[in-house]
Design an enzyme around this catalytic site. Structure first.
Site, PDB file in Angstrom:
ATOM      1  N   HIS A  62      -8.858   3.696   6.417  1.00 21.26           N
ATOM      2  CA  HIS A  62      -7.511   3.874   5.884  1.00 21.26           C
ATOM      3  C   HIS A  62      -7.406   5.326   5.410  1.00 21.26           C
ATOM      4  O   HIS A  62      -8.290   5.811   4.693  1.00 21.26           O
ATOM      5  CB  HIS A  62      -7.271   2.963   4.683  1.00 21.26           C
ATOM      6  CG  HIS A  62      -7.041   1.520   5.016  1.00 21.26           C
ATOM      7  ND1 HIS A  62      -7.889   0.784   5.806  1.00 21.26           N
ATOM      8  CD2 HIS A  62      -6.037   0.671   4.654  1.00 21.26           C
ATOM      9  CE1 HIS A  62      -7.411  -0.446   5.913  1.00 21.26           C
ATOM     10  NE2 HIS A  62      -6.298  -0.548   5.219  1.00 21.26           N
ATOM     11  N   GLU A  95      -2.115   6.527   3.733  1.00 19.11           N
ATOM     12  CA  GLU A  95      -1.191   5.417   3.410  1.00 19.11           C
ATOM     13  C   GLU A  95      -0.358   5.889   2.216  1.00 19.11           C
ATOM     14  O   GLU A  95       0.852   6.036   2.306  1.00 19.11           O
ATOM     15  CB  GLU A  95      -1.989   4.152   3.071  1.00 19.11           C
ATOM     16  CG  GLU A  95      -1.123   2.962   2.659  1.00 19.11           C
ATOM     17  CD  GLU A  95      -1.929   1.722   2.266  1.00 19.11           C
ATOM     18  OE1 GLU A  95      -3.154   1.830   2.036  1.00 19.11           O
ATOM     19  OE2 GLU A  95      -1.317   0.637   2.165  1.00 19.11           O
ATOM     20  N   HIS A 153      -6.174  -7.431   7.283  1.00 24.67           N
ATOM     21  CA  HIS A 153      -7.244  -7.804   6.334  1.00 24.67           C
ATOM     22  C   HIS A 153      -7.204  -9.323   6.269  1.00 24.67           C
ATOM     23  O   HIS A 153      -6.196  -9.893   5.837  1.00 24.67           O
ATOM     24  CB  HIS A 153      -6.975  -7.212   4.957  1.00 24.67           C
ATOM     25  CG  HIS A 153      -6.869  -5.728   4.987  1.00 24.67           C
ATOM     26  ND1 HIS A 153      -7.934  -4.907   4.695  1.00 24.67           N
ATOM     27  CD2 HIS A 153      -5.832  -4.906   5.302  1.00 24.67           C
ATOM     28  CE1 HIS A 153      -7.543  -3.641   4.815  1.00 24.67           C
ATOM     29  NE2 HIS A 153      -6.285  -3.614   5.192  1.00 24.67           N
ATOM     30  N   HIS A 158      -5.087  -4.077  12.685  1.00 24.53           N
ATOM     31  CA  HIS A 158      -5.124  -3.804  11.240  1.00 24.53           C
ATOM     32  C   HIS A 158      -4.611  -5.029  10.506  1.00 24.53           C
ATOM     33  O   HIS A 158      -3.417  -5.138  10.210  1.00 24.53           O
ATOM     34  CB  HIS A 158      -4.279  -2.556  10.942  1.00 24.53           C
ATOM     35  CG  HIS A 158      -4.343  -2.081   9.528  1.00 24.53           C
ATOM     36  ND1 HIS A 158      -4.019  -0.791   9.170  1.00 24.53           N
ATOM     37  CD2 HIS A 158      -4.662  -2.708   8.371  1.00 24.53           C
ATOM     38  CE1 HIS A 158      -4.150  -0.647   7.862  1.00 24.53           C
ATOM     39  NE2 HIS A 158      -4.524  -1.813   7.351  1.00 24.53           N
ATOM     40  N   ASP A 180      -1.285  -5.824   8.404  1.00 23.67           N
ATOM     41  CA  ASP A 180      -2.013  -5.462   7.172  1.00 23.67           C
ATOM     42  C   ASP A 180      -2.403  -6.702   6.359  1.00 23.67           C
ATOM     43  O   ASP A 180      -3.533  -7.173   6.476  1.00 23.67           O
ATOM     44  CB  ASP A 180      -1.186  -4.475   6.335  1.00 23.67           C
ATOM     45  CG  ASP A 180      -2.033  -3.576   5.452  1.00 23.67           C
ATOM     46  OD1 ASP A 180      -3.264  -3.604   5.562  1.00 23.67           O
ATOM     47  OD2 ASP A 180      -1.460  -2.829   4.637  1.00 23.67           O
ATOM     48  N   ASP A 181      -1.477  -7.212   5.526  1.00 25.23           N
ATOM     49  CA  ASP A 181      -1.748  -8.386   4.676  1.00 25.23           C
ATOM     50  C   ASP A 181      -0.546  -9.324   4.770  1.00 25.23           C
ATOM     51  O   ASP A 181       0.267  -9.407   3.841  1.00 25.23           O
ATOM     52  CB  ASP A 181      -1.964  -7.938   3.224  1.00 25.23           C
ATOM     53  CG  ASP A 181      -3.141  -6.980   3.101  1.00 25.23           C
ATOM     54  OD1 ASP A 181      -4.284  -7.449   3.123  1.00 25.23           O
ATOM     55  OD2 ASP A 181      -2.892  -5.759   3.019  1.00 25.23           O
TER      56      ASP A 181
HETATM   57  N1  ADE Z   1      -6.790  -3.815   1.373  1.00 22.53           N
HETATM   58  C1  ADE Z   1      -5.941  -4.738   1.837  1.00 22.53           C
HETATM   59  N2  ADE Z   1      -4.800  -4.157   2.205  1.00 22.53           N
HETATM   60  C2  ADE Z   1      -4.929  -2.835   1.990  1.00 22.53           C
HETATM   61  C3  ADE Z   1      -4.102  -1.711   2.185  1.00 22.53           C
HETATM   62  N3  ADE Z   1      -2.867  -1.808   2.676  1.00 22.53           N
HETATM   63  N4  ADE Z   1      -4.569  -0.495   1.828  1.00 22.53           N
HETATM   64  C4  ADE Z   1      -5.777  -0.377   1.315  1.00 22.53           C
HETATM   65  N5  ADE Z   1      -6.603  -1.403   1.115  1.00 22.53           N
HETATM   66  C5  ADE Z   1      -6.185  -2.630   1.458  1.00 22.53           C
HETATM   67 ZN    ZN Z   2      -4.895  -2.145   5.359  1.00 27.45          ZN
END
Ligand code: ADE
Ligand code: ZN
Length: 349
Positions: free
Chosen positions: A205, A208, A27, A25, A286-287
Site C-alpha cells: 500500500h 492511499e 483484505h 486488492h 479493499d474491505d
Molecule cells: N487494511 C485493511 N484495509 C486497509 C487499507 N485500505 N489501507 C491500509 N490498510 C488496510
Molecule cells: Zn487495502
C-alpha cells in the site's frame, strides 16, 4: 489491438458483471460482514462492544483510514479457529463468483491474529483450504498474499515471515498495509528483501493517504511489482510518467477511497484521469463489508459517477487479469474469454 465496440449504456451493468475479472486488492478480514461477526462471536464466546448487527453497522462511518482500522481490527477479534478463517473466505468466494471474478489474490494480516494467541497454522490452513475449494468448486483461481502491519516494527514483520515459512507453499507474496502516514515503505526494506530472496511476489500500500514520496520508495526501496491504491501519485508528474513508462499496476479501490474520505464524492475520483494518462489501473474492493460494496458494486458505482464506458471496462478488466500473479496460460485463457464477452455484447447492440 483488440477493437472495443460501443455498447448501449443500459447494457453496461450486465457487461461489467459478465466480463472475467481479477480482484487484486481485497483484505479478507475486510469481507467479514456484521452478521458473520456476530455469528462467530457467539460460536466462539467472544464479547463484542456492540448490542447487535444494526449497532455495529451504524458505527461504520469513517473519517479517515485510522478510524476504519480501529473497527476493522476489533471485528477480526472473533476469528479464532481454522474453520472461522475458512468460513470467512468461503463467503467471499461465493460473492466473488456472482460478481464474475475468475482470479482473486487475498490479502491477510497474520499479526492481527497471532498477537491474540491464534496459531499461524489455523490462519494459513483455513484460508488456503478455502482457496483450494474456490478453485475446485467455483472455478475461481485464488492465492494468498501475507501482509505486514506497518504500524508494528520491522522485527515483528521479519519474525512473522519466518513463522509463516512452514506454510510457504500456501502464499505467493507479501504486502504492506495498516496505518500509512508515519510508517514509510523503507521501514520494511529488510523484510521485503528477505521476501524477495524467498521468491515471493512483493506489493505494498502506498499513496492511499500518504504522499507520492511513499510510492517512489515502495518502487525503489521495496521493489514492488504493484502499488496498492497509489491515488496520490497524481500530484507528482514525474511519478505519473514513471508509472506509465513501466506500466506499473495500481490496485485502486474507489468505494474505499470514498468511505475513508480520500475523495469527497465518487465523481471527484481520479481513476478516469489515471486511465486517460495511460496508467495501468485496476478496480478493487479493499474491505467490501465495511465500504458498502464488493467488486461489481465498485465497478457499477464508479462507471456511473465517472461516466465511463466500454473502452474503460475492457481496459480495467484486461489490466486486472494481466497484473495478476496467475500463470501465463490462465491469463491467456481469461483474455480470450474477455474478448469473446465484448464481441457478444457488441453483436447484440
Ligand atoms: N487494511 C485493511 N484495509 C486497509 C487499507 N485500505 N489501507 C491500509 N490498510 C488496510
Ligand atoms: Zn487495502
Amino acid at each position: 489491438m483488440f477493437k472495443v465496440h460501443a455498447i448501449a449504456p443500459h447494457r453496461m451493468p450486465e457487461l461489467l458483471q459478465a466480463m472475467p475479472k481479477a480482484e487484486l486488492h481485497i483484505h479478507i478480514e475486510g469481507s467479514l460482514e456484521p452478521e458473520m461477526i456476530f455469528a462467530l462471536a457467539q460460536r466462539n464466546g467472544v464479547q463484542l462492544p456492540y448490542a447487535n448487527v444494526q449497532a455495529l453497522r451504524a458505527a461504520y462511518a469513517f473519517s479517515n483510514l485510522q478510524s476504519f482500522l480501529d473497527l476493522y481490527y476489533a471485528g477480526a477479534s472473533v476469528l479464532l479457529h481454522e474453520q472461522d478463517f475458512y468460513d470467512m473466505a468461503w463467503a467471499y468466494f461465493e460473492r466473488a463468483k456472482s460478481d464474475g471474478i475468475v482470479r482473486a489474490e487475498l490479502f491477510f494480516d497474520p499479526q492481527t491474529h497471532t498477537a491474540r494467541g491464534v496459531a499461524m497454522g489455523a490462519v494459513m490452513e483455513g484460508l488456503s483450504r478455502a482457496c483450494a475449494d474456490a478453485h475446485s468448486r467455483l472455478g475461481i483461481s485464488a492465492d494468498l498474499i501475507l501482509c505486514f502491519l506497518r504500524h508494528l516494527s520491522e522485527e515483528d514483520a521479519l519474525e512473522t515471515l519466518e513463522e509463516a515459512l512452514p506454510w510457504r507453499e500456501h502464499f505467493i507474496g507479501v504486502g504492506l498495509d495498516s496505518s500509512e502516514v508515519g510508517h514509510p515503505p523503507e521501514k520494511f526494506a529488510r523484510a521485503f528483501s528477505r521476501a524477495r530472496a524467498l521468491g515471493l511476489h512483493v506489493v505494498a500500500h502506498a499513496g492511499e493517504e500518504g504522499p507520492p514520496a511513499y510510492v517512489w520508495r515502495a518502487l525503489d526501496v521495496l521493489k514492488v511489482e504493484r502499488i496498492d491504491h497509489g491515488v496520490q501519485s497524481i500530484h507528482d508528474a514525474a511519478l505519473m510518467q514513471r508509472l506509465v513508462d513501466t506500466q506499473m499496476p495500481l490496485t485502486v479501490c474507489p468505494l474505499s477511497n470514498l468511505k475513508l474520505c480520500v475523495f469527497k464524492q465518487l465523481s471527484d475520483h481520479n481513476l478516469g484521469q489515471m486511465l486517460d494518462a495511460g496508467v495501468r489501473a485496476t478496480i478493487n474492493s479493499d474491505d467490501p463489508a465495511y465500504f458498502g460494496g464488493y467488486l461489481l458494486e465498485n465497478y457499477l458505482q464508479t462507471f456511473a459517477a465517472l461516466q465511463l464506458g466500454a473502452p474503460q471496462a475492457y481496459r480495467l478488466a484486461a489490466n486486472s487479469l494481466e497484473a495478476s500473479f496467475a500463470s501465463e496460460d490462465d491469463k491467456h485463457r481469461w483474455m480470450h474469454e474477455l474478448k469473446l464477452v465484448f464481441e457478444r455484447f457488441a453483436e447484440h447492440d
